[in-house]
Design an enzyme around this catalytic site. Structure first.
Site, PDB file in Angstrom:
ATOM      1  N   CYS A 113      -2.202 -57.787  -1.063  1.00 21.05           N
ATOM      2  CA  CYS A 113      -3.638 -57.543  -0.910  1.00 21.05           C
ATOM      3  C   CYS A 113      -4.068 -56.398  -1.822  1.00 21.05           C
ATOM      4  CB  CYS A 113      -3.957 -57.204   0.546  1.00 21.05           C
ATOM      5  SG  CYS A 113      -5.682 -56.788   0.875  1.00 21.05           S
ATOM      6  N   CYS A 118      -7.345 -49.645   2.443  1.00 20.44           N
ATOM      7  CA  CYS A 118      -7.622 -50.093   3.813  1.00 20.44           C
ATOM      8  C   CYS A 118      -6.566 -49.527   4.750  1.00 20.44           C
ATOM      9  CB  CYS A 118      -7.613 -51.623   3.841  1.00 20.44           C
ATOM     10  SG  CYS A 118      -7.620 -52.345   5.491  1.00 20.44           S
ATOM     11  N   CYS A 148      -2.693 -51.939   6.824  1.00 19.62           N
ATOM     12  CA  CYS A 148      -1.283 -52.197   6.531  1.00 19.62           C
ATOM     13  C   CYS A 148      -0.666 -50.955   5.909  1.00 19.62           C
ATOM     14  CB  CYS A 148      -1.135 -53.371   5.563  1.00 19.62           C
ATOM     15  SG  CYS A 148      -1.663 -54.969   6.230  1.00 19.62           S
ATOM     16  N   CYS A 194      -8.015 -60.152   3.347  1.00 18.16           N
ATOM     17  CA  CYS A 194      -7.044 -59.763   4.373  1.00 18.16           C
ATOM     18  C   CYS A 194      -5.966 -60.827   4.466  1.00 18.16           C
ATOM     19  CB  CYS A 194      -7.711 -59.566   5.731  1.00 18.16           C
ATOM     20  SG  CYS A 194      -6.563 -58.960   7.003  1.00 18.16           S
ATOM     21  N   GLN A 250      -1.873 -61.172  22.962  1.00 13.97           N
ATOM     22  CA  GLN A 250      -0.887 -60.910  21.927  1.00 13.97           C
ATOM     23  C   GLN A 250      -1.547 -61.193  20.588  1.00 13.97           C
ATOM     24  OE1 GLN A 250       1.925 -59.477  22.239  1.00 13.97           O
ATOM     25  NE2 GLN A 250       2.218 -59.566  24.459  1.00 13.97           N
ATOM     26  N   TYR A 253       2.539 -55.749  35.297  1.00  9.35           N
ATOM     27  CA  TYR A 253       1.629 -55.689  34.137  1.00  9.35           C
ATOM     28  C   TYR A 253       1.352 -57.106  33.620  1.00  9.35           C
ATOM     29  CZ  TYR A 253       3.791 -51.066  34.425  1.00  9.35           C
ATOM     30  OH  TYR A 253       4.291 -49.873  34.882  1.00  9.35           O
ATOM     31  N   GLU A 308      -1.202 -56.655  38.531  1.00 13.54           N
ATOM     32  CA  GLU A 308      -2.016 -56.187  37.413  1.00 13.54           C
ATOM     33  C   GLU A 308      -2.979 -55.133  37.923  1.00 13.54           C
ATOM     34  OE1 GLU A 308      -3.869 -55.133  34.197  1.00 13.54           O
ATOM     35  OE2 GLU A 308      -2.060 -56.394  34.158  1.00 13.54           O
ATOM     36  N   ASP A 347       6.042 -56.184  31.248  1.00 14.62           N
ATOM     37  CA  ASP A 347       5.524 -55.995  29.897  1.00 14.62           C
ATOM     38  C   ASP A 347       4.562 -54.808  29.956  1.00 14.62           C
ATOM     39  OD1 ASP A 347       4.561 -56.123  27.347  1.00 14.62           O
ATOM     40  OD2 ASP A 347       3.751 -58.147  27.489  1.00 14.62           O
ATOM     41  N   CYS A 352       6.708 -52.871  23.404  1.00  8.95           N
ATOM     42  CA  CYS A 352       6.007 -52.753  22.127  1.00  8.95           C
ATOM     43  C   CYS A 352       6.196 -51.360  21.534  1.00  8.95           C
ATOM     44  CB  CYS A 352       4.521 -53.060  22.300  1.00  8.95           C
ATOM     45  SG  CYS A 352       3.644 -51.934  23.411  1.00  8.95           S
TER      46      CYS A 352
END
Length: 424
Positions: A67, A73, A76, A150, A253, A283, A303, A347, A373
């Site tokens: 890109c 930007c 990334c 993008c 996700q 979660y 949750e 999660d 994550c």
């Protein structure tokens, strides 16, 4: 400190944020835009932060960014790195975190890297500048950079950007700017907007027309709770066979590929036997994993977010998903209940499982599947499990945040002497 005329230095590693690490006479320095093997010259160095002047000799895994906005930007950080090398680096980050948690015997990680142009969730900023709307991401500690291309976004989202610029420019309620979140649901793009003015009837008319023209069922205003500004069709999304109505700004996700990879790793980690006692899911969100898990056993799905819980509850009728509203940090599910479960699936958010983790450790459930994550939170949460004697049965590392330092993983853990997970 200016380094004009300085000798080339070698980048030896990547930091957790994706910046290259080199050693200088002044000490270790982090240099954005570099990677291991690069021989570089610094333009300047302030403390531990360096500014790249030139790559004298590129490292073996350096590639040309895909890109033209890369480096400007803020979306990334690693487009100069070959995708296979990036996948290996992310897998190494996760395995190192697990080693620091105390696991000495690690299974070979399964890896999955998603394709470009698959991101279905994005948060963008917009600003009025020179009688036009600039729409995109912030450069590092800087202004908004107009997203004219993008390699990450789903083409459906990217095709909306030019019409969005025109529409936002026409909105009287947009003075200096605001931000917009786009979720690509099965029903179409779902927009959640914040702006610096108060929308009136004319703004709503413009938004309703925009929705009809571009196939956007819902546009909402970021208030507490969100206010619907335009509703021109049904809003829905599917998790397996369940049709849910996600609230504005719902967590998804980031890619369908990534979601499928996480789900496959979780389901493969379920035990062959013992699920009559049911699965406890912590979660649960809007049900990303809940309805897939329910095809194998009853699922008690906890949750804490009210809007996500309402979405999950509305879709759970006639299924084996039993939603429960609970703030797991203030009121964790207790050890006795967790210990009776056939499996515990969690999660947690980026910060980890917090107070809930102590109850999991005390409950000693036979099987735990932890979706992460954040390698740092993974290390912190799994350390007491390792100390309790849990064994890491399988590890899956998923790169669904291409060209960033973010990484997902799925860890399947059991206590010795219990039924081993099904190798499906």
């Amino acid at each position: 400190m200016e380094n004009s005329g300085a000798e080339a230095i070698r980048v030896v590693a990547l930091g957790n944020d994706g910046d290259g690490i080199a050693q200088t006479p002044q000490g270790r320095v982090f240099v954005p835009g570099t990677m291991p093997g690069d021989e570089i010259v610094l333009a300047s160095q302030t403390g531990t932060q360096g500014v790249l002047e030139q790559v004298v000799t590129p490292g073996p895994d350096r590639v040309t960014p895909v890109c033209s906005l890369f480096g400007t930007c803020g979306g990334c950080r690693l487009q100069h790195m070959a995708l296979p090398a990036m996948m290996a680096w992310k897998a190494a980050r996760v395995t190192e975190a697990l080693k620091r948690a105390g696991f000495t015997t690690l299974p070979a990680p399964a890896t999955r890297q998603v394709s470009p142009h698959g991101r279905r969730r994005v948060d963008l900023a917009f600003r009025r500048m020179d009688r036009q709307i600039v729409l995109g991401l912030h450069r590092r500690r800087g202004d908004v950079v107009d997203m004219t291309e993008c390699a990450l976004l789903d083409p459906t989202i990217f095709a909306l950007l030019d019409p969005l610029r025109q529409m936002l420019h026409s909105l009287p309620a947009v003075h200096a700017g605001g931000d917009i979140q786009i979720n690509l649901l099965d029903s179409g793009p779902d927009l959640l907007i914040a702006m610096d003015g108060t929308p009136d009837a004319n703004d709503r008319r413009i938004l309703a027309q925009f929705s009809k023209t571009h196939g956007i069922p819902r546009i909402s205003l970021r208030t507490q709770p969100p206010e619907t500004l335009a509703l021109t069709g049904p809003v829905f999304h599917h998790f397996d066979t369940a049709r849910v109505v996600p609230p504005p700004g719902a967590f998804l996700q980031p890619s369908r590929e990534g979601e499928d990879a996480i789900k496959a790793a979780v389901l493969a980690g379920l035990p062959r036997k013992g699920l009559k006692a049911g699965i406890i899911e912590l979660y649960a969100g809007c049900g990303t994993l809940s309805f897939a898990l329910a095809q194998h056993a009853k699922v008690l799905a906890y949750e804490g977010d009210r809007a996500a819980f309402a979405c999950l509850k509305q879709a759970s009728g006639g299924t084996r998903v039993l939603p429960a509203l609970r703030d797991l940090n203030r009121q964790p599910v207790m050890a006795t209940e967790l210990g009776r479960a056939g499996a515990v699936v969690l999660d947690p958010p980026h910060a980890g499982a917090g107070a809930q983790m102590a109850q999991i450790v005390a409950g000693k459930p036979r099987h735990i599947i932890y979706v992460s994550c954040n390698p740092a939170a993974l290390q912190r949460d799994l350390t007491p499990l390792q100390q309790m004697g849990y064994r890491l049965e399988s590890l899956t590392v998923i790169d669904q945040f291409l060209w960033s330092a973010e990484v997902e993983s799925v860890c399947v853990l059991t206590l010795p002497g219990t039924t081993r997970p099904n190798r499906r």
